[in-house]
Design a protein around this motif. Structure first.
Motif, PDB file in Angstrom:
ATOM      1  N   GLU A 300       0.574  -0.902   0.254  1.00 16.50           N
ATOM      2  CA  GLU A 300       0.234  -0.060  -0.389  1.00 16.50           C
ATOM      3  C   GLU A 300       1.449   1.485  -0.090  1.00 16.50           C
ATOM      4  OE1 GLU A 300      -2.819   0.363   3.048  1.00 16.50           O
ATOM      5  OE2 GLU A 300      -4.173  -1.976   2.319  1.00 16.50           O
ATOM      6  N   GLN A 301       0.756   2.087  -1.013  1.00 15.08           N
ATOM      7  CA  GLN A 301       1.132   3.310  -1.081  1.00 15.08           C
ATOM      8  C   GLN A 301       0.207   4.848  -0.347  1.00 15.08           C
ATOM      9  OE1 GLN A 301       4.058   3.114  -2.046  1.00 15.08           O
ATOM     10  NE2 GLN A 301       4.635   0.971  -1.473  1.00 15.08           N
ATOM     11  N   ASN A 302       1.248   5.888  -1.030  1.00 13.53           N
ATOM     12  CA  ASN A 302       0.106   7.353  -0.584  1.00 13.53           C
ATOM     13  C   ASN A 302      -0.250   7.729  -1.899  1.00 13.53           C
ATOM     14  OD1 ASN A 302       0.762   7.041   2.364  1.00 13.53           O
ATOM     15  ND2 ASN A 302       2.914   7.868   2.255  1.00 13.53           N
ATOM     16  N   ALA A 303      -0.021   7.272  -2.920  1.00 11.82           N
ATOM     17  CA  ALA A 303      -0.616   7.938  -4.421  1.00 11.82           C
ATOM     18  C   ALA A 303      -0.260   7.162  -4.760  1.00 11.82           C
ATOM     19  CB  ALA A 303       0.775   8.683  -4.429  1.00 11.82           C
ATOM     20  N   TRP A 304      -1.065   7.390  -6.469  1.00 13.42           N
ATOM     21  CA  TRP A 304      -1.592   6.252  -6.993  1.00 13.42           C
ATOM     22  C   TRP A 304       0.219   5.679  -7.677  1.00 13.42           C
ATOM     23  CZ3 TRP A 304      -5.309   7.858 -11.910  1.00 13.42           C
ATOM     24  CH2 TRP A 304      -6.154   8.001 -11.358  1.00 13.42           C
ATOM     25  N   VAL A 305      -0.263   4.147  -8.208  1.00 15.25           N
ATOM     26  CA  VAL A 305       0.552   3.458  -8.339  1.00 15.25           C
ATOM     27  C   VAL A 305       0.667   3.432 -10.431  1.00 15.25           C
ATOM     28  CG1 VAL A 305       1.909   1.163  -8.310  1.00 15.25           C
ATOM     29  CG2 VAL A 305       0.574   1.994  -6.673  1.00 15.25           C
ATOM     30  N   TRP A 306       2.089   4.777 -10.531  1.00 14.41           N
ATOM     31  CA  TRP A 306       1.987   4.907 -11.885  1.00 14.41           C
ATOM     32  C   TRP A 306       2.248   3.582 -12.810  1.00 14.41           C
ATOM     33  CZ3 TRP A 306      -1.354   8.067 -13.212  1.00 14.41           C
ATOM     34  CH2 TRP A 306      -1.560   9.228 -14.015  1.00 14.41           C
ATOM     35  N   THR A 307       3.579   2.749 -12.312  1.00 15.92           N
ATOM     36  CA  THR A 307       4.442   1.586 -12.823  1.00 15.92           C
ATOM     37  C   THR A 307       4.768   0.339 -11.509  1.00 15.92           C
ATOM     38  OG1 THR A 307       6.153   0.820 -14.153  1.00 15.92           O
ATOM     39  CG2 THR A 307       6.174   3.454 -12.757  1.00 15.92           C
ATOM     40  N   CYS A 308       4.534  -0.483 -12.090  1.00  8.97           N
ATOM     41  CA  CYS A 308       5.359  -1.204 -11.733  1.00  8.97           C
ATOM     42  C   CYS A 308       6.302  -2.766 -12.431  1.00  8.97           C
ATOM     43  CB  CYS A 308       3.982  -2.291 -10.984  1.00  8.97           C
ATOM     44  SG  CYS A 308       2.640  -3.088 -11.769  1.00  8.97           S
ATOM     45  N   ARG A 309       6.843  -2.953 -12.139  1.00  7.89           N
ATOM     46  CA  ARG A 309       7.927  -3.879 -13.176  1.00  7.89           C
ATOM     47  C   ARG A 309       8.229  -5.663 -11.931  1.00  7.89           C
ATOM     48  NH1 ARG A 309       5.721  -1.711 -16.230  1.00  7.89           N
ATOM     49  NH2 ARG A 309       6.458  -0.746 -17.912  1.00  7.89           N
ATOM     50  N   VAL A 310       8.603  -6.476 -12.416  1.00  6.06           N
ATOM     51  CA  VAL A 310       8.798  -7.686 -11.896  1.00  6.06           C
ATOM     52  C   VAL A 310      10.523  -7.814 -11.757  1.00  6.06           C
ATOM     53  CG1 VAL A 310       8.684  -9.930 -11.606  1.00  6.06           C
ATOM     54  CG2 VAL A 310       6.616  -8.609 -11.848  1.00  6.06           C
ATOM     55  N   ARG A 311      11.540  -7.669 -11.164  1.00  2.90           N
ATOM     56  CA  ARG A 311      12.245  -8.059 -11.638  1.00  2.90           C
ATOM     57  C   ARG A 311      12.667  -9.336 -12.731  1.00  2.90           C
ATOM     58  NH1 ARG A 311      17.009  -8.417  -6.956  1.00  2.90           N
ATOM     59  NH2 ARG A 311      19.292  -8.873  -8.193  1.00  2.90           N
ATOM     60  N   PRO A 312      13.351  -9.641 -13.395  1.00  2.00           N
ATOM     61  CA  PRO A 312      13.517 -10.979 -13.934  1.00  2.00           C
ATOM     62  C   PRO A 312      13.777 -11.843 -12.929  1.00  2.00           C
ATOM     63  CG  PRO A 312      14.802  -8.617 -15.675  1.00  2.00           C
ATOM     64  CD  PRO A 312      13.759  -8.305 -14.390  1.00  2.00           C
ATOM     65  N   ASP A 313      13.059 -13.615 -13.192  1.00  2.00           N
ATOM     66  CA  ASP A 313      13.518 -14.144 -13.272  1.00  2.00           C
ATOM     67  C   ASP A 313      13.838 -14.804 -11.273  1.00  2.00           C
ATOM     68  OD1 ASP A 313      13.371 -15.629 -15.135  1.00  2.00           O
ATOM     69  OD2 ASP A 313      15.924 -15.258 -16.087  1.00  2.00           O
ATOM     70  N   THR A 314      13.576 -13.659 -10.444  1.00  2.00           N
ATOM     71  CA  THR A 314      12.397 -13.687  -9.106  1.00  2.00           C
ATOM     72  C   THR A 314      10.938 -13.317  -8.961  1.00  2.00           C
ATOM     73  OG1 THR A 314      13.271 -10.943  -9.208  1.00  2.00           O
ATOM     74  CG2 THR A 314      15.183 -12.589  -9.280  1.00  2.00           C
ATOM     75  N   ASN A 315      11.275 -13.573  -7.441  1.00  2.00           N
ATOM     76  CA  ASN A 315       9.938 -12.829  -6.679  1.00  2.00           C
ATOM     77  C   ASN A 315      10.062 -11.215  -6.399  1.00  2.00           C
ATOM     78  OD1 ASN A 315       8.470 -15.538  -7.465  1.00  2.00           O
ATOM     79  ND2 ASN A 315       9.223 -15.949  -5.725  1.00  2.00           N
ATOM     80  N   PHE A 316      11.405 -10.597  -6.741  1.00  2.00           N
ATOM     81  CA  PHE A 316      10.688  -9.169  -6.382  1.00  2.00           C
ATOM     82  C   PHE A 316      10.291  -8.198  -7.473  1.00  2.00           C
ATOM     83  CE2 PHE A 316      14.820 -11.019  -4.391  1.00  2.00           C
ATOM     84  CZ  PHE A 316      14.839 -10.176  -3.167  1.00  2.00           C
ATOM     85  N   VAL A 317       9.140  -7.088  -6.921  1.00  6.35           N
ATOM     86  CA  VAL A 317       8.496  -6.011  -7.876  1.00  6.35           C
ATOM     87  C   VAL A 317       8.825  -4.441  -7.067  1.00  6.35           C
ATOM     88  CG1 VAL A 317       5.826  -5.738  -7.691  1.00  6.35           C
ATOM     89  CG2 VAL A 317       6.439  -7.984  -7.903  1.00  6.35           C
ATOM     90  N   VAL A 318       9.404  -3.690  -8.238  1.00  6.95           N
ATOM     91  CA  VAL A 318       8.827  -2.599  -8.261  1.00  6.95           C
ATOM     92  C   VAL A 318       7.864  -1.549  -8.508  1.00  6.95           C
ATOM     93  CG1 VAL A 318      10.887  -0.679  -8.081  1.00  6.95           C
ATOM     94  CG2 VAL A 318      11.881  -2.856  -8.291  1.00  6.95           C
ATOM     95  N   LEU A 319       7.479  -1.019  -7.680  1.00  5.96           N
ATOM     96  CA  LEU A 319       6.686  -0.188  -8.479  1.00  5.96           C
ATOM     97  C   LEU A 319       7.058   1.395  -7.682  1.00  5.96           C
ATOM     98  CD1 LEU A 319       4.210  -1.377  -4.535  1.00  5.96           C
ATOM     99  CD2 LEU A 319       4.330  -1.826  -7.128  1.00  5.96           C
ATOM    100  N   GLY A 320       6.067   2.127  -9.038  1.00  4.07           N
ATOM    101  CA  GLY A 320       6.984   3.386  -8.764  1.00  4.07           C
ATOM    102  C   GLY A 320       5.172   4.176  -9.089  1.00  4.07           C
ATOM    103  N   CYS A 321       4.961   5.161  -7.982  1.00  2.00           N
ATOM    104  CA  CYS A 321       4.013   6.541  -7.862  1.00  2.00           C
ATOM    105  C   CYS A 321       4.270   7.475  -7.861  1.00  2.00           C
ATOM    106  CB  CYS A 321       4.176   6.495  -5.899  1.00  2.00           C
ATOM    107  SG  CYS A 321       4.127   4.430  -5.673  1.00  2.00           S
ATOM    108  N   GLN A 322       3.220   7.736  -8.017  1.00  2.00           N
ATOM    109  CA  GLN A 322       2.777   9.694  -8.236  1.00  2.00           C
ATOM    110  C   GLN A 322       3.747  10.707  -7.436  1.00  2.00           C
ATOM    111  OE1 GLN A 322      -1.063  10.621  -8.413  1.00  2.00           O
ATOM    112  NE2 GLN A 322      -0.520  12.904  -9.694  1.00  2.00           N
ATOM    113  N   ASP A 323       3.757  10.248  -6.482  1.00  2.00           N
ATOM    114  CA  ASP A 323       4.704  11.172  -5.421  1.00  2.00           C
ATOM    115  C   ASP A 323       6.465  10.595  -5.143  1.00  2.00           C
ATOM    116  OD1 ASP A 323       5.163   9.200  -3.824  1.00  2.00           O
ATOM    117  OD2 ASP A 323       3.883   9.184  -2.637  1.00  2.00           O
ATOM    118  N   GLY A 324       6.426  10.218  -6.295  1.00  2.00           N
ATOM    119  CA  GLY A 324       8.560  10.039  -5.838  1.00  2.00           C
ATOM    120  C   GLY A 324       8.472   8.893  -5.881  1.00  2.00           C
TER     121      GLY A 324
END
Length: 1193
Positions: A300-324
């Motif tokens: 959960e974040q404090n602003a819209w989640v504008w982008t998300c990507r899964v790190r190749p061949d892992t279970n790591f997920v990175v989120l990018g939000c509107q508030d930086g």
């Protein structure tokens, strides 16, 4: 599923619009503000910010090969960056860039703006742009790189080929009110759901749809089964009509729209396509199945989640939000499973349940289409907890191998629980300290509240509706609860928390693993601690044997029977069940049944004379020999009941035979023998007497009427004599019994050669096996004559040859080969190897040659040559190279395929032989104080060598030594110009220290001499041109290119010119023409040079004709003669080198007949006659081939 924050970074007042991972997952590219930021994906450390854009960066994408990435900005430009973070290319559109995507195969870059999209490849000079009717918001390539999907503001998805042409158009129902905001192709290249069915297994596969639907089929071979019709290219489309949809490449929708509760901004697949990550206006990222079923929240974040990507061949997920904010989460998927005896149920793909029969390896998949939270299995019941309900399944039949489940009940309520247990008529929910018992109709019947957190719960069986539960608490209490009893029963109270526990089949013993990984086993009735074992993480009693349990820990599986020592074997994972001889082990997500032999615990019981317990263990599964040992031990221990059970298990029901065995073990041997005879088992009686060494009783029992049994008895008596260390008596008994092989073995072992040869001479030659054994023993005893006699008697010539070879009796071997040539290879090859081992390499080479092993012969010679060069034995090197050349000539004569290659080698080796032979004289001159050569000879040798070293210098030959010798001899002979040249050349080379002073002094002295050569000339006898003493073109005339012919001793140029026969004249004809008598021709006329132009006379001498004009060209023009010229030649003026085939003969004519020349036919060498006579007096052999001069060729 659980999400753990790995790292977090915030950019103030900057929206993170896009993210991209490097394909190897090491770097993360972030589009934030006006910059492109490069981060370390593992720890979130900034590697480098990249500046190049003048406005907000909206999108980034990495190429599949990881060599470059692209960024697009509101400044209408695209920048291509290398993996070294350097900008290499920039191009623009007419509007701000909305998205970019690299083709995964060809690395073609698609860049999309508000009004058009462009396609660019590294091999293109310009960007191909295509107009569109609506603003493009997102794009993505198919896995094979053939098609590009574009998502637009007007709710349309346009699928285009690599040239930008539209192939498919998907119009969403919402139109422009539902703009497409994110699309993604599933990266998986295989159908979504497949089950592997082993061969010869009956597979039943069930797909739950509209409550229940079933189908099944037998599997005749191993195959993979598709559970639903899936396609390789599946497009996930998320729009702001709050819908998630899936489409095929053809534009056909898969399933129905999935309704969302937010506006989605990003869709991203896991690397294998099993899960989807989505984020948007709900300020969080969520995990979905590939079918669009929501599984849970990632972060959960404090602003819209504008982008998300899964790190190749892992279970790591990175989120990018509107508030930086940029946040990286690790997803942890827990194992959800249940086990009952040989049935194992586990969660697959988060929404499916697979039930596996661990014995038959049958599997069934149940598709729930919702997140599976808990699984419980017991007897014919299977309970699956979903987010809003619990499904109760039941087997169709009571067949132990049946795998056909159907829904029995649905409990449509949401439950929060830590553990779920199912019984025949109830489900048990465990939530921290509370246990609730519910009927299948959702009626809560009972509730128990514990004094501490519940750590472990297990159903231990019981009548339907009255099952017992075994419960372990965090405070160490262990309780037994019956589902129809409101009062729990305390079994034990430990001082530490319970990790795992199990109760034995008879409910008399309890095994507990505590939080210190210690296994404790108690007697439930007396509460006594029976034993404890360290290093345990799980424990289970054998469901078919009261006193056997197993536990795992530290990579080992431990099996313990009663209070005997533990039996260990290595194992991965940990065990979860023990049924008969099978132990069920879970390794990561894979459950397997391990077959464990029960021999070790059975023998432990036998050692303690606990025969009944050993019999119970044997019934779980042991080998036939273990069963026989059990019967024998039981009889010896007088436990006749166990012995009789074992016999019945083997199918033996004869009571008299059993009584005979009993009499035998009681010492009543004669009574046992009578019973054995009565039941038709005389062999057992005979074995009993012989085992007891009662040979006299055995003879009486057998009598004289049965010669076969008498022979067997005699053999056994001989065996006893052998074991009693009476070998001679044993050998004689074996001979009497006709057991020649055993007798020969004993005699041979003790080395009684005389006795052995007597046997060999008495045996018939047809008895090959005993004779062969005699011969082997003779060889071992080093009685070569006896072995030879034996093999000769057998007529085994091959063995006889090998005997001579092994014993190094070469003369006998050679005489045998003379009569039987087929054994040539078997004799000469080992003979050559033996010679080589004894440093007799030249003889070894000849032996290899005799054996027809040309390759080995060449290898020996090459090694000898190499050693000679390394050890500065240049005379030997020349000799070995000559032998190598002749060896190559032999191979060329016999092998047409290698002929060209071998002839080239022949020429090269002949040349090297001559070079090393002459260099030996120079080496002796420079290294030794005295020389046997005249200065003129050394002078000629040096010039010959340098004229032949114009290209490559062979190993070991020193140009310094050659120039040094030439300089000294030139000075002696007045060739001052050549001496000065030699000293100057020496200055360019690396000179050994021992020559420094001499060379410097000689260099000074030579400068005081005139700069010319006194009366030292080298004339071409063909064109009469004076040649320089050194010629960088080689040993040829500078004018006519005629090769010089040297004396093989003094290396002076001989007055010989080589000539060639015209086509059509063969060697024999030429020889007969030359041998004809011709009129005497004045030699002065023969040598006369005519400078006139009258060259048309057909009878004119071609040697004289060629001298009448200058050639001066770069090509050599050989002398060719016809038949008339051959007739005019005198035999004494012609020398012929008669090379063996396939070489051609070489013809030479002497232009100074008064000069006496001698031709040595053995090596085809030519000399001045006086040089040849001196050579005979000095060496009496050829300097090259070392053959005596008087030896016939």
């Amino acid at each position: 599923m659980r999400a753990v924050l790995a790292w977090k970074e915030t950019f103030r007042e900057q929206c993170v619009y896009d993210l991209a991972f490097k394909p190897d997952g090491s770097q993360l590219i972030i589009a934030a503000g006006l910059r492109v930021l490069v981060y370390d994906a593992s720890d979130g450390a900034l590697i480098q910010p990249l500046k190049g854009h003048k406005d907000i960066v909206y999108c980034v994408a990495y190429a599949k090969d990881g060599k470059r990435f692209a960024s697009g900005s509101a400044d209408k430009s695209i920048i291509i960056w290398t993996s070294k973070l350097e900008g290499i290319l920039k191009y623009t559109h007419n509007d701000s860039i909305q998205c970019v995507a690299y083709n995964p195969v060809t690395h073609q870059l698609a860049s999309c703006s508000s009004g058009d999209f462009g396609l660019w490849s590294p091999e293109q000079k310009s960007v191909n742009k295509h107009k569109v009717s609506s603003k493009i918001t997102c794009c993505g390539w198919t896995n094979d790189g053939q098609y590009l999907a574009l998502g637009m503001m007007n709710g349309v998805v346009s699928i285009r080929n690599k040239n930008g042409e539209e192939k498919v158009k998907i119009e969403r129902p919402g139109g422009s009110s539902s703009p497409i905001w994110s699309i993604a192709w599933n990266p998986s290249k295989l159908p979504n759901n497949r089950i592997f069915c082993p061969p010869n297994m009956k597979l039943r596969l069930f797909s739950i749809k509209n409550s229940e639907a079933f189908y099944c089929f037998p599997s005749q071979e191993a195959r993979k089964v598709d559970c639903m019709d899936e396609h390789n290219d599946i497009l996930a489309v998320a729009d702001w009509g709050q819908k998630l949809s899936f489409y095929q490449l053809s534009g056909k929708q898969i399933g129905k729209d999935r309704t969302l509760t937010y506006d989605p901004c990003c869709v991203s697949y896991f690397s294998r396509g099993e899960y989807i990550v989505m984020g948007g206006s709900d300020k969080q990222a969520s995990l979905y199945t590939r079918d669009g079923v929501r599984l849970g929240t990632i972060g959960e974040q404090n602003a819209w989640v504008w982008t998300c990507r899964v790190r190749p061949d892992t279970n790591f997920v990175v989120l990018g939000c509107q508030d930086g904010t940029v946040a990286c989460y690790q997803l942890i998927f827990s194992t959800v499973h249940g086990l009952y005896k040989d049935r194992y149920a586990y969660r697959d793909s988060m929404t499916d349940v697979i039930v596996q029969h661990l014995i038959t390896e049958q599997k069934v998949r149940i598709k729930c289409r919702e997140l599976v939270k808990k699984i419980a299995i017991y007897r014919n019941r299977l309970a699956i907890q979903l987010p809003e309900k619990i499904l109760i399944y039941e087997l169709f039949s009571d067949d132990s191998s049946d795998m056909k489940y159907h829904i029995k009940e649905k409990i449509c309520r949401k439950f929060e629980c830590n553990l779920l247990v199912v019984c025949s008529q109830h489900i048990i929910l465990c939530q921290e300290k509370r246990l609730q018992c519910l009927s299948f109709t959702s009626v809560r019947e009972k509730e128990w509240v514990m004094e501490s957190l519940i750590r472990y719960i297990k159903v231990i069986g019981g009548p339907p509706g009255r099952e017992g539960l075994l419960v372990g608490l965090k405070n160490g209490a262990i309780l037994k609860i019956f589902v129809d009893n409101p009062f729990p029963i305390t079994l034990l109270k430990l001082s530490t928390s319970v990790r795992c526990l199990d109760m034995s089949a008879s409910r008399n013993k309890l095994a507990v693993v505590d939080e210190h990984n210690t296994l404790l086993v108690y007697d439930i009735n007396s509460k006594e601690l029976l034993f404890q074992e360290p290093n345990a993480n799980s424990v289970a009693w054998n469901t078919q044997c009261e006193d056997m349990l197993c536990f795992s820990g530290n990579g080992y599986l431990n099996i313990k029977a009663s209070n005997f020592p533990v039996h260990q074997q290595k194992m991965q994972g940990f065990m979860v069940g023990y049924n008969g001889s099978k132990i069920f082990c879970l390794h990561i997500y894979l459950m397997s049944a391990v077959e464990v032999p029960q021999s070790a615990p059975m023998y432990q019981y036998l050692e303690r004379k606990m025969f009944k317990e050993a019999y119970q263990i044997a019934c779980l599964g042991v080998t036939d020999s273990d069963w026989r040992d059990l019967a024998t031990e039981a009889l010896e221990g007088l436990d006749f009941d166990t012995a009789k059970k074992e016999r019945k298990k083997r199918g033996e029901n004869d009571n008299e035979l059993f009584l005979a065995d009993v009499y035998a073990y009681q010492g009543k041997f004669h009574e046992a023998a009578k019973l054995y005879k009565r039941t038709g088992h005389e062999s057992r009686a005979l074995s009993m007497y012989t085992d007891l060494r009662m040979f006299e009783y055995a003879k009486d029992f057998v009598g004289a009427t049965d010669p076969k049994s008498s022979r067997i008895l005699m053999t056994k008596q001989a065996d006893w004599a052998k074991s009693s260390k009476e070998p001679r008596a044993a050998a004689e008994m074996y001979l009497s019994a006709g057991e020649h092989l055993k007798a020969i073995d004993i005699i041979g072992e003790h080395g009684w050669a005389d006795m052995l040869i007597d046997i060999a001479r008495k045996l018939d030659k047809a008895e090959r096996e005993p004779l062969a054994k005699c011969a082997l023993h003779f060889k071992r005893l080093k009685h070569h004559g006896y072995a030879s006699e034996t093999y000769s008697k057998m007529g085994d010539l091959k063995a006889l040859v090998h005997l001579h070879v092994e014993t190094r009796h070469w003369e006998e071997a050679f005489s045998l080969v003379e009569k039987h040539t087929q054994f040539k290879y078997d004799v000469f090859v080992p003979y050559a190897q033996w010679l080589a081992e004894n440093d007799r390499f030249e003889e070894a080479q000849k032996a290899f040659h005799k054996a027809g092993r040309q390759n080995e012969a060449v290898k020996v010679l090459e090694q000898l040559t190499h050693n000679a060069v390394v050890e500065n034995r240049f005379n030997d090197a020349g000799y070995y190279y000559w032998m190598l050349s002749m060896q190559c000539l032999d191979i060329a004569r016999g092998d047409e395929e290698q002929r060209d290659e071998m002839l080239k080698k022949f020429e090269r080796f002949q040349h090297l032989a001559e070079l090393y032979h002459v260099y030996r004289s120079i080496q002796r001159y420079t290294d030794e104080p005295f020389s046997s050569h005249m200065p003129e000879t050394l002078f000629n040798i040096c010039r010959f060598l340098l004229n032949n070293l114009t290209k490559n210098i062979p190993a070991g030959i020193s140009k310094v030594n050659t120039l040094y010798a030439l300089a000294k001899q030139s000075r002696k002979l007045g060739a001052y110009k050549l001496a000065r040249y030699s000293y100057e050349k020496l200055q360019e080379l690396h000179i050994p220290s021992r020559f420094h002073e001499s060379i410097e002094l000689g260099n000074l002295i030579i400068r005081s001499k005139p700069f010319h050569d006194n009366e030292v000339r080298m004339m071409c006898y063909r064109c009469s041109t004076n040649n320089p003493l050194l010629n960088n073109q080689g040993s040829v005339c500078i004018n006519c290119r005629q090769p010089f012919i040297y004396s093989a001793s003094s290396y002076e140029v001989l007055p010989l010119v080589q000539f060639y026969l015209e086509e059509g004249i063969i060697d024999e004809e030429a020889l007969s023409l030359i041998d004809l008598e011709v009129p005497h021709i004045d030699q002065r006329d023969l040598q006369a040079m005519r400078m006139d132009d009258g060259l048309d006379d057909a009878e004119e001498d071609p040697f004289t004709a060629k001298m009448s004009f200058e050639q001066g060209g770069s090509n050599f023009v050989p002398v060719k003669v016809n038949r008339s010229v051959l007739r005019s030649m005198s035999r004494r003026d012609v020398l012929i080198k008669r090379w063996p085939r396939p070489l051609k003969w070489e013809y030479f004519r002497s232009l100074l007949p008064d000069v006496l020349l001698t031709f040595y036919p053995g090596q085809l060498l030519m000399f001045h006659s006086e040089d040849y006579e001196l050579l005979v007096l000095q060496h009496n052999c050829c300097p090259y081939c070392r053959r005596p001069i008087d030896e016939p060729n």
